[in-house]
Design a protein around this motif. Sequence first.
Motif, PDB file in Angstrom:
ATOM      1  N   ARG A 181      26.539   8.991  10.174  1.00 43.76           N
ATOM      2  CA  ARG A 181      26.425   7.819   9.306  1.00 43.76           C
ATOM      3  C   ARG A 181      24.864   6.984  10.092  1.00 43.76           C
ATOM      4  NH1 ARG A 181      32.118   6.222  10.323  1.00 43.76           N
ATOM      5  NH2 ARG A 181      32.901   7.432   8.713  1.00 43.76           N
ATOM      6  N   LEU A 182      24.381   7.191  11.252  1.00 45.95           N
ATOM      7  CA  LEU A 182      22.968   7.119  11.763  1.00 45.95           C
ATOM      8  C   LEU A 182      22.098   7.441  10.413  1.00 45.95           C
ATOM      9  CD1 LEU A 182      23.198   6.149  15.138  1.00 45.95           C
ATOM     10  CD2 LEU A 182      22.432   4.537  13.389  1.00 45.95           C
ATOM     11  N   ARG A 183      21.915   8.252  10.256  1.00 38.83           N
ATOM     12  CA  ARG A 183      20.856   9.213   9.713  1.00 38.83           C
ATOM     13  C   ARG A 183      21.197   9.121   8.647  1.00 38.83           C
ATOM     14  NH1 ARG A 183      21.780  15.093  12.425  1.00 38.83           N
ATOM     15  NH2 ARG A 183      20.356  14.790  14.426  1.00 38.83           N
ATOM     16  N   GLU A 184      21.798   8.767   7.692  1.00 42.28           N
ATOM     17  CA  GLU A 184      22.417   8.020   6.534  1.00 42.28           C
ATOM     18  C   GLU A 184      22.197   7.009   6.368  1.00 42.28           C
ATOM     19  OE1 GLU A 184      26.121   8.220   5.086  1.00 42.28           O
ATOM     20  OE2 GLU A 184      26.617  10.394   5.584  1.00 42.28           O
ATOM     21  N   ARG A 185      22.100   5.820   7.358  1.00 44.10           N
ATOM     22  CA  ARG A 185      21.380   4.704   6.914  1.00 44.10           C
ATOM     23  C   ARG A 185      19.996   4.250   7.081  1.00 44.10           C
ATOM     24  NH1 ARG A 185      24.248   2.079  11.761  1.00 44.10           N
ATOM     25  NH2 ARG A 185      22.505   0.577  11.763  1.00 44.10           N
ATOM     26  N   MET A 186      18.669   6.264   7.976  1.00 47.08           N
ATOM     27  CA  MET A 186      17.990   5.470   8.259  1.00 47.08           C
ATOM     28  C   MET A 186      16.512   6.232   6.740  1.00 47.08           C
ATOM     29  SD  MET A 186      18.274   6.552  12.414  1.00 47.08           S
ATOM     30  CE  MET A 186      17.914   7.351  11.949  1.00 47.08           C
ATOM     31  N   ARG A 187      17.942   6.599   6.373  1.00 44.72           N
ATOM     32  CA  ARG A 187      16.356   7.889   5.084  1.00 44.72           C
ATOM     33  C   ARG A 187      15.981   6.170   4.714  1.00 44.72           C
ATOM     34  NH1 ARG A 187      20.056  11.444   1.703  1.00 44.72           N
ATOM     35  NH2 ARG A 187      17.788  12.009   1.150  1.00 44.72           N
ATOM     36  N   VAL A 188      14.814   6.981   3.727  1.00 43.12           N
ATOM     37  CA  VAL A 188      14.053   5.938   2.933  1.00 43.12           C
ATOM     38  C   VAL A 188      13.810   6.876   1.917  1.00 43.12           C
ATOM     39  CG1 VAL A 188      11.797   5.800   3.171  1.00 43.12           C
ATOM     40  CG2 VAL A 188      12.687   5.052   5.205  1.00 43.12           C
ATOM     41  N   TRP A 189      14.190   5.918   1.067  1.00 47.79           N
ATOM     42  CA  TRP A 189      13.879   7.046  -0.156  1.00 47.79           C
ATOM     43  C   TRP A 189      12.133   6.519  -0.820  1.00 47.79           C
ATOM     44  CZ3 TRP A 189      16.684   7.414  -4.981  1.00 47.79           C
ATOM     45  CH2 TRP A 189      18.247   7.402  -4.018  1.00 47.79           C
ATOM     46  N   THR A 190      11.632   7.630  -1.005  1.00 45.65           N
ATOM     47  CA  THR A 190      10.354   7.938  -1.106  1.00 45.65           C
ATOM     48  C   THR A 190      10.452   7.098  -2.727  1.00 45.65           C
ATOM     49  OG1 THR A 190      10.316  10.329  -2.232  1.00 45.65           O
ATOM     50  CG2 THR A 190      10.084   9.472   0.457  1.00 45.65           C
ATOM     51  N   GLU A 191       9.066   7.653  -2.983  1.00 45.31           N
ATOM     52  CA  GLU A 191       8.289   7.343  -4.195  1.00 45.31           C
ATOM     53  C   GLU A 191       9.089   8.651  -5.120  1.00 45.31           C
ATOM     54  OE1 GLU A 191       7.332   5.022  -5.721  1.00 45.31           O
ATOM     55  OE2 GLU A 191       7.811   3.869  -4.017  1.00 45.31           O
ATOM     56  N   PRO A 192       8.752   9.873  -4.586  1.00 44.71           N
ATOM     57  CA  PRO A 192       9.138  10.964  -6.082  1.00 44.71           C
ATOM     58  C   PRO A 192      11.072  10.865  -5.605  1.00 44.71           C
ATOM     59  CG  PRO A 192       7.634  11.296  -3.965  1.00 44.71           C
ATOM     60  CD  PRO A 192       8.134  10.661  -3.740  1.00 44.71           C
ATOM     61  N   ARG A 225      13.289   0.913   2.730  1.00 42.40           N
ATOM     62  CA  ARG A 225      12.697   0.235   1.386  1.00 42.40           C
ATOM     63  C   ARG A 225      13.729  -0.495   0.652  1.00 42.40           C
ATOM     64  NH1 ARG A 225       8.424   4.000  -1.200  1.00 42.40           N
ATOM     65  NH2 ARG A 225       7.038   4.214   0.633  1.00 42.40           N
ATOM     66  N   LYS A 226      13.389  -2.052   0.197  1.00 44.26           N
ATOM     67  CA  LYS A 226      14.933  -2.958  -0.489  1.00 44.26           C
ATOM     68  C   LYS A 226      14.553  -1.630  -1.696  1.00 44.26           C
ATOM     69  CE  LYS A 226      14.508  -6.448   2.277  1.00 44.26           C
ATOM     70  NZ  LYS A 226      14.240  -8.155   2.490  1.00 44.26           N
ATOM     71  N   ARG A 227      15.755  -2.220  -2.075  1.00 43.51           N
ATOM     72  CA  ARG A 227      16.186  -2.624  -3.813  1.00 43.51           C
ATOM     73  C   ARG A 227      15.355  -2.258  -5.058  1.00 43.51           C
ATOM     74  NH1 ARG A 227      20.971  -2.334  -6.928  1.00 43.51           N
ATOM     75  NH2 ARG A 227      20.111  -4.315  -7.591  1.00 43.51           N
ATOM     76  N   SER A 228      14.431  -3.144  -4.641  1.00 40.44           N
ATOM     77  CA  SER A 228      13.787  -4.316  -5.965  1.00 40.44           C
ATOM     78  C   SER A 228      12.305  -3.861  -5.729  1.00 40.44           C
ATOM     79  CB  SER A 228      14.031  -5.636  -6.126  1.00 40.44           C
ATOM     80  OG  SER A 228      13.434  -6.161  -4.979  1.00 40.44           O
ATOM     81  N   ASP A 229      11.754  -4.031  -4.686  1.00 40.76           N
ATOM     82  CA  ASP A 229      10.698  -3.653  -4.362  1.00 40.76           C
ATOM     83  C   ASP A 229       9.732  -2.388  -3.761  1.00 40.76           C
ATOM     84  OD1 ASP A 229       7.389  -4.359  -4.405  1.00 40.76           O
ATOM     85  OD2 ASP A 229       8.177  -6.750  -3.651  1.00 40.76           O
ATOM     86  N   SER A 230       9.375  -1.357  -3.797  1.00 41.13           N
ATOM     87  CA  SER A 230       9.706  -0.411  -3.004  1.00 41.13           C
ATOM     88  C   SER A 230       8.024  -0.726  -2.047  1.00 41.13           C
ATOM     89  CB  SER A 230       9.187   0.190  -4.104  1.00 41.13           C
ATOM     90  OG  SER A 230       8.057   0.206  -4.159  1.00 41.13           O
TER      91      SER A 230
END
Length: 160
Positions: free
Chosen positions: A67-78, A10-15
Amino acid sequence: MDAAYQIKRRKRSDSSTSATIELGEEDRLLIRLKDEESMPWKDIAARFQSDLGKTYQIPALQMRLKRLRERMRVWTEPDVKALRMAHEYWVQSKFDIIAQKMLEYGASEKWTARQCARKWAEIDPGPTPYTTYEHHMPTYAAYTMSPVEAHHFMPYVHNQ
């Protein structure tokens, strides 16, 4: 490219918007060997040599996967909600924290959060870049506003 290796972020501004990270051949191989095949690190290093003709030390491969795993993490709504709540707590509590820490850093006497906020506004009148929730802030933290905006929040700020 295999869809299993296209990771949505997800991008910062728009989930609702997402961007795809495209992984290179080496990254795909590393993820497949470690995550899908649970291969030991020495065998992974050997496969990089045999399959790709590349020699990597095991710690380098481990760091690359981290580092790959860190880049691939997705911020969830919670996650985003928790971040906002934690930030809001910090905004509302930062001068309480500062006042408590001052004695540890050598202050000669205890200062209140309000006194610390006032002095900080005096010595550093610029906005704090991380503060975005001014409308929720307690009076003593309103120093992040301009003197014009803060006038009705901070009676001790004098406009000249």
